[in-house]
Design a protein around this motif. Structure first.
Motif, short mmCIF file in Angstrom:
data_model
loop_
_atom_site.label_atom_id
_atom_site.label_comp_id
_atom_site.label_asym_id
_atom_site.label_seq_id
_atom_site.Cartn_x
_atom_site.Cartn_y
_atom_site.Cartn_z
N CYS A 258 0.84 -1.21 0.00
CA CYS A 258 0.00 0.00 0.00
C CYS A 258 0.87 1.26 0.00
CB CYS A 258 -0.93 0.00 1.20
SG CYS A 258 -2.23 -1.23 1.09
N ASN A 259 1.92 1.25 0.80
CA ASN A 259 2.82 2.40 0.84
C ASN A 259 3.50 2.61 -0.51
OD1 ASN A 259 2.24 3.04 3.48
ND2 ASN A 259 3.90 1.79 4.31
N GLU A 260 3.91 1.51 -1.15
CA GLU A 260 4.55 1.61 -2.46
C GLU A 260 3.58 2.17 -3.50
OE1 GLU A 260 6.39 -1.27 -5.93
OE2 GLU A 260 6.12 -2.07 -3.91
N GLN B 87 3.80 5.58 -5.68
CA GLN B 87 3.66 5.57 -7.14
C GLN B 87 2.60 6.56 -7.59
OE1 GLN B 87 2.86 1.52 -8.23
NE2 GLN B 87 5.01 0.90 -8.12
N LEU B 88 1.45 6.58 -6.89
CA LEU B 88 0.39 7.52 -7.23
C LEU B 88 0.86 8.96 -7.07
CD1 LEU B 88 -2.57 8.09 -7.96
CD2 LEU B 88 -3.10 7.94 -5.54
N TRP B 89 1.54 9.25 -5.98
CA TRP B 89 2.03 10.60 -5.71
C TRP B 89 2.96 11.07 -6.81
CZ3 TRP B 89 1.40 15.02 -3.41
CH2 TRP B 89 2.48 15.88 -3.27
N ARG C 279 1.28 11.52 -10.24
CA ARG C 279 0.55 12.79 -10.30
C ARG C 279 1.50 13.97 -10.40
NH1 ARG C 279 -4.68 12.16 -6.36
NH2 ARG C 279 -5.82 10.79 -7.77
N LEU C 280 2.62 13.88 -9.71
CA LEU C 280 3.63 14.93 -9.79
C LEU C 280 4.17 15.03 -11.21
CD1 LEU C 280 4.38 16.38 -7.12
CD2 LEU C 280 6.62 15.33 -7.33
N ALA C 281 4.41 13.88 -11.84
CA ALA C 281 4.93 13.86 -13.20
C ALA C 281 3.91 14.37 -14.22
CB ALA C 281 5.36 12.44 -13.58
#
Length: 122
Positions: free
Chosen positions: A47-49, A53-55, A58-60
């Motif tokens: 879940c942390n990984e 990845q989502l963060w 979205r940043l990219a």
């Protein structure tokens, strides 16, 4: 008032009984239907990984979204420069968009006041 409270308690008890009887089956069915979205092993580390990845995904995506924003803004500026050639359909769409923004603002204000339409009621 007391009778309404009793009715509410009775309905809450019925809902609790329903969830107790059918909740486990619903949970299993939901997981089975959506198993393609479950990442194995389902652990906290996974879940942390995924959250990281989502963060970073979205940043990219920010440069692409800012580019789209500037294109939209240039389109609006161009329409404003050529407003004499504006069609009725385009003006209608712009008016509907403005009305929708105003309606969402009003809805937010109503929600922010605790679903009251006028004034403050303690």
């Amino acid at each position: 008032m007391a009778s309404k409270l009793q009715q509410l308690q009775a309905r809450a008890a019925q809902a609790t009984q329903f969830v107790t009887k059918h909740g486990n089956a619903y949970y299993k069915q939901l997981l089975e239907q959506n198993k393609q979205y479950v990442k194995d092993p389902p652990t906290v580390e996974t879940c942390n990984e995924l959250a990281k990845q989502l963060w970073y995904t979205r940043l990219a995506s920010i440069p692409g979204r800012t580019e789209s924003f500037w294109k939209e803004l240039d389109y609006v500026k161009n329409m404003w420069r050529h407003r004499k050639e504006l069609k009725v359909e385009d003006a209608g769409i712009a008016a509907l968009f403005g009305i929708e923004c105003w309606a969402w603002y009003c809805a937010g204000e109503i929600i922010g006041r605790g679903f009251t339409f006028t004034g403050y009621y303690p």
